[in-house]
Design a protein around this motif. Structure first.
Motif, PDB file in Angstrom:
ATOM      1  N   ARG A   6     -16.070 -43.086  -8.048  1.00 24.42           N
ATOM      2  CA  ARG A   6     -14.818 -42.778  -8.716  1.00 24.42           C
ATOM      3  C   ARG A   6     -14.907 -41.388  -9.335  1.00 24.42           C
ATOM      4  NH1 ARG A   6     -11.567 -47.020  -9.589  1.00 24.42           N
ATOM      5  NH2 ARG A   6     -10.612 -46.024 -11.382  1.00 24.42           N
ATOM      6  N   PRO A   7     -13.793 -40.666  -9.417  1.00 23.22           N
ATOM      7  CA  PRO A   7     -13.819 -39.367 -10.087  1.00 23.22           C
ATOM      8  C   PRO A   7     -14.238 -39.522 -11.538  1.00 23.22           C
ATOM      9  CG  PRO A   7     -11.750 -39.699  -8.904  1.00 23.22           C
ATOM     10  CD  PRO A   7     -12.457 -41.017  -8.925  1.00 23.22           C
ATOM     11  N   HIS A   8     -14.888 -38.483 -12.082  1.00 24.67           N
ATOM     12  CA  HIS A   8     -15.287 -38.537 -13.479  1.00 24.67           C
ATOM     13  C   HIS A   8     -14.051 -38.517 -14.379  1.00 24.67           C
ATOM     14  CE1 HIS A   8     -14.158 -34.353 -13.884  1.00 24.67           C
ATOM     15  NE2 HIS A   8     -14.861 -34.086 -12.822  1.00 24.67           N
ATOM     16  N   THR A   9     -14.227 -38.911 -15.623  1.00 23.83           N
ATOM     17  CA  THR A   9     -13.144 -38.824 -16.593  1.00 23.83           C
ATOM     18  C   THR A   9     -13.035 -37.375 -17.041  1.00 23.83           C
ATOM     19  OG1 THR A   9     -13.552 -41.071 -17.345  1.00 23.83           O
ATOM     20  CG2 THR A   9     -12.310 -39.635 -18.822  1.00 23.83           C
TER      21      THR A   9
ATOM     22  N   TRP B  73      -8.402 -30.638 -13.348  1.00 24.77           N
ATOM     23  CA  TRP B  73      -9.137 -29.996 -12.256  1.00 24.77           C
ATOM     24  C   TRP B  73      -8.143 -29.178 -11.446  1.00 24.77           C
ATOM     25  CZ3 TRP B  73     -11.508 -32.353  -7.253  1.00 24.77           C
ATOM     26  CH2 TRP B  73     -12.520 -31.505  -6.768  1.00 24.77           C
ATOM     27  N   ILE B  74      -8.396 -27.886 -11.349  1.00 29.55           N
ATOM     28  CA  ILE B  74      -7.504 -26.966 -10.645  1.00 29.55           C
ATOM     29  C   ILE B  74      -8.307 -26.238  -9.577  1.00 29.55           C
ATOM     30  CG2 ILE B  74      -5.908 -25.028 -10.868  1.00 29.55           C
ATOM     31  CD1 ILE B  74      -5.669 -25.724 -13.859  1.00 29.55           C
ATOM     32  N   LEU B  75      -7.852 -26.308  -8.331  1.00 29.24           N
ATOM     33  CA  LEU B  75      -8.541 -25.680  -7.210  1.00 29.24           C
ATOM     34  C   LEU B  75      -7.908 -24.324  -6.899  1.00 29.24           C
ATOM     35  CD1 LEU B  75      -8.954 -28.746  -4.817  1.00 29.24           C
ATOM     36  CD2 LEU B  75     -10.293 -28.105  -6.839  1.00 29.24           C
ATOM     37  N   THR B  76      -8.768 -23.353  -6.584  1.00 31.94           N
ATOM     38  CA  THR B  76      -8.310 -21.996  -6.298  1.00 31.94           C
ATOM     39  C   THR B  76      -8.448 -21.674  -4.821  1.00 31.94           C
ATOM     40  OG1 THR B  76      -9.015 -21.255  -8.493  1.00 31.94           O
ATOM     41  CG2 THR B  76      -8.626 -19.552  -6.833  1.00 31.94           C
ATOM     42  N   TYR B  77      -7.326 -21.430  -4.167  1.00 33.63           N
ATOM     43  CA  TYR B  77      -7.289 -20.938  -2.794  1.00 33.63           C
ATOM     44  C   TYR B  77      -6.743 -19.512  -2.800  1.00 33.63           C
ATOM     45  CZ  TYR B  77      -7.904 -25.723  -1.004  1.00 33.63           C
ATOM     46  OH  TYR B  77      -8.390 -26.979  -0.708  1.00 33.63           O
TER      47      TYR B  77
ATOM     48  N   ARG C 204     -16.532 -29.101   2.158  1.00 33.38           N
ATOM     49  CA  ARG C 204     -16.095 -30.359   2.752  1.00 33.38           C
ATOM     50  C   ARG C 204     -16.426 -31.471   1.767  1.00 33.38           C
ATOM     51  NH1 ARG C 204     -17.823 -30.631   8.934  1.00 33.38           N
ATOM     52  NH2 ARG C 204     -15.976 -31.982   8.996  1.00 33.38           N
ATOM     53  N   GLY C 205     -16.510 -32.714   2.226  1.00 32.44           N
ATOM     54  CA  GLY C 205     -16.608 -33.856   1.335  1.00 32.44           C
ATOM     55  C   GLY C 205     -17.656 -33.779   0.253  1.00 32.44           C
ATOM     56  N   VAL C 206     -18.930 -33.660   0.622  1.00 33.03           N
ATOM     57  CA  VAL C 206     -20.005 -33.705  -0.364  1.00 33.03           C
ATOM     58  C   VAL C 206     -19.944 -32.500  -1.289  1.00 33.03           C
ATOM     59  CG1 VAL C 206     -22.506 -33.657  -0.656  1.00 33.03           C
ATOM     60  CG2 VAL C 206     -21.481 -35.125   1.090  1.00 33.03           C
ATOM     61  N   ARG C 207     -19.663 -31.322  -0.742  1.00 30.64           N
ATOM     62  CA  ARG C 207     -19.553 -30.126  -1.580  1.00 30.64           C
ATOM     63  C   ARG C 207     -18.370 -30.237  -2.537  1.00 30.64           C
ATOM     64  NH1 ARG C 207     -21.773 -24.953  -0.167  1.00 30.64           N
ATOM     65  NH2 ARG C 207     -19.797 -24.058  -0.890  1.00 30.64           N
ATOM     66  N   LEU C 208     -17.256 -30.795  -2.069  1.00 28.68           N
ATOM     67  CA  LEU C 208     -16.107 -30.978  -2.949  1.00 28.68           C
ATOM     68  C   LEU C 208     -16.430 -31.956  -4.065  1.00 28.68           C
ATOM     69  CD1 LEU C 208     -13.262 -31.143  -0.284  1.00 28.68           C
ATOM     70  CD2 LEU C 208     -13.552 -29.359  -2.009  1.00 28.68           C
ATOM     71  N   TRP C 209     -17.110 -33.034  -3.715  1.00 28.69           N
ATOM     72  CA  TRP C 209     -17.501 -34.004  -4.733  1.00 28.69           C
ATOM     73  C   TRP C 209     -18.408 -33.339  -5.775  1.00 28.69           C
ATOM     74  CZ3 TRP C 209     -22.372 -35.827  -6.093  1.00 28.69           C
ATOM     75  CH2 TRP C 209     -22.365 -36.872  -7.035  1.00 28.69           C
ATOM     76  N   ALA C 210     -19.362 -32.511  -5.328  1.00 32.44           N
ATOM     77  CA  ALA C 210     -20.269 -31.831  -6.248  1.00 32.44           C
ATOM     78  C   ALA C 210     -19.510 -30.862  -7.157  1.00 32.44           C
ATOM     79  CB  ALA C 210     -21.348 -31.089  -5.467  1.00 32.44           C
ATOM     80  N   LYS C 211     -18.508 -30.179  -6.600  1.00 30.63           N
ATOM     81  CA  LYS C 211     -17.727 -29.247  -7.415  1.00 30.63           C
ATOM     82  C   LYS C 211     -16.886 -29.999  -8.440  1.00 30.63           C
ATOM     83  CE  LYS C 211     -17.582 -25.182  -4.459  1.00 30.63           C
ATOM     84  NZ  LYS C 211     -16.750 -24.121  -3.853  1.00 30.63           N
ATOM     85  N   ASP C 212     -16.364 -31.140  -8.057  1.00 31.81           N
ATOM     86  CA  ASP C 212     -15.617 -31.979  -8.990  1.00 31.81           C
ATOM     87  C   ASP C 212     -16.526 -32.415 -10.132  1.00 31.81           C
ATOM     88  OD1 ASP C 212     -13.813 -33.670 -10.209  1.00 31.81           O
ATOM     89  OD2 ASP C 212     -13.820 -35.159  -8.625  1.00 31.81           O
TER      90      ASP C 212
END
Length: 270
Positions: free
Chosen positions: A18-21, A26-30, A235-243
């Motif tokens: 589950r995402p952390h509290t 959380w704001i993503l920069t593109y 991708r998935g794992v890197r996104l999870w780590a950044k979150d």
């Protein structure tokens, strides 16, 4: 469907978590959404990779929205949202990013440069020249339901400007965008992620409701919101780590951060 499947496979271990509290939204920069093969700054993602990344967010029951909507939802206690921002106002947003956002039911904030309509990214000494949105394009972005924010007039280091120049970059750019879209923008984004107390106060005085930074450090506040840079490699794992990293490093709520006198220079992508 292929992109959705690959995003799920890439995130097989972390999709069960589950995402952390979050204490901070959380704001993503593109930046640019096009072919990333010539990309010395790591600021370009392909439309296919954007599709994977949005699929990953949706697999975690997160929907991408503009920052203004994100902040309003947070104040109302609504969860399950993540901010999506696109800096510099690249013209490829309309043809490449917007169709992907629509496919996933997402919205975003596009930070534009009204002083460079139809220009190119001359502030980047390396890499290809990329066209920017025209004034008519900015109207089309707003008409598509995206939030339009200001990135200043010309993409300058705001901490190096005189008070008069800083006023033009913040207040005048807001006026120009308001004339284009029919609505004064609520959001400002600091070019290069460089800011100090004088710059954040200029954004506040110009009438903005929030300001986006990258890693604002002690300047953390509603006018120096932290964001997470997203690249083609994510991708998935890197996104999870950044979150996870975002949740661990944010310790104060927007508006509670102290204002330091010196400029903050964000590391990583410009």
């Amino acid at each position: 469907m292929a992109a959705e499947s690959s995003a799920h496979c890439a995130d097989a271990p972390s999709s069960r978590l589950r995402p952390h509290t979050r204490r901070q939204p959380w704001i993503l920069t593109y930046h640019s959404v096009t072919d990333p093969s010539d990309d010395p700054y790591g600021i370009t993602v392909s439309p296919e990779r954007l599709d994977e990344q949005l699929s990953w967010l949706r697999s975690r029951r997160l929907t991408g929205v503009g920052v203004g909507e994100l902040l309003r939802a947070g104040a109302a206690g609504r969860r399950g949202l993540v901010g999506l921002t696109f800096d510099d106002g690249y013209a490829d947003f309309l043809g490449e990013a917007l169709p992907v956002l629509r496919r996933h039911g997402c919205r975003a904030t596009v930070f534009v440069l009204p002083g460079r309509p139809g220009g190119v990214n001359t502030w980047d000494p390396l890499g290809p020249r990329k066209p920017l949105l025209t004034h008519e394009d900015v109207r089309r972005v707003a008409a598509a339901g995206m939030e339009v924010g200001s990135h200043g007039l010309y993409h300058q280091d705001l901490t190096a400007l005189s008070d008069e120049e800083l006023h033009r970059e913040t207040a005048h750019s807001r006026e120009l965008i308001g004339e284009l879209t029919g609505s004064l923008p609520a959001g400002f984004c600091y070019p290069y992620g460089i800011l100090d107390r004088r710059v954040t106060e200029a954004a506040r005085t110009a009438g903005y409701g929030y300001g986006c930074a990258l890693a604002p450090g002690p300047l953390l506040s509603r006018f120096a919101l932290p964001r997470t840079h997203i690249s083609q490699a994510d991708r998935g794992v890197r996104l999870w780590a950044k979150d996870l990293r975002h949740g661990l490093r944010q310790v104060a709520a927007p508006g509670a951060g102290s204002l330091a006198a010196g400029p903050v220079r964000a590391g990583g992508p410009r």
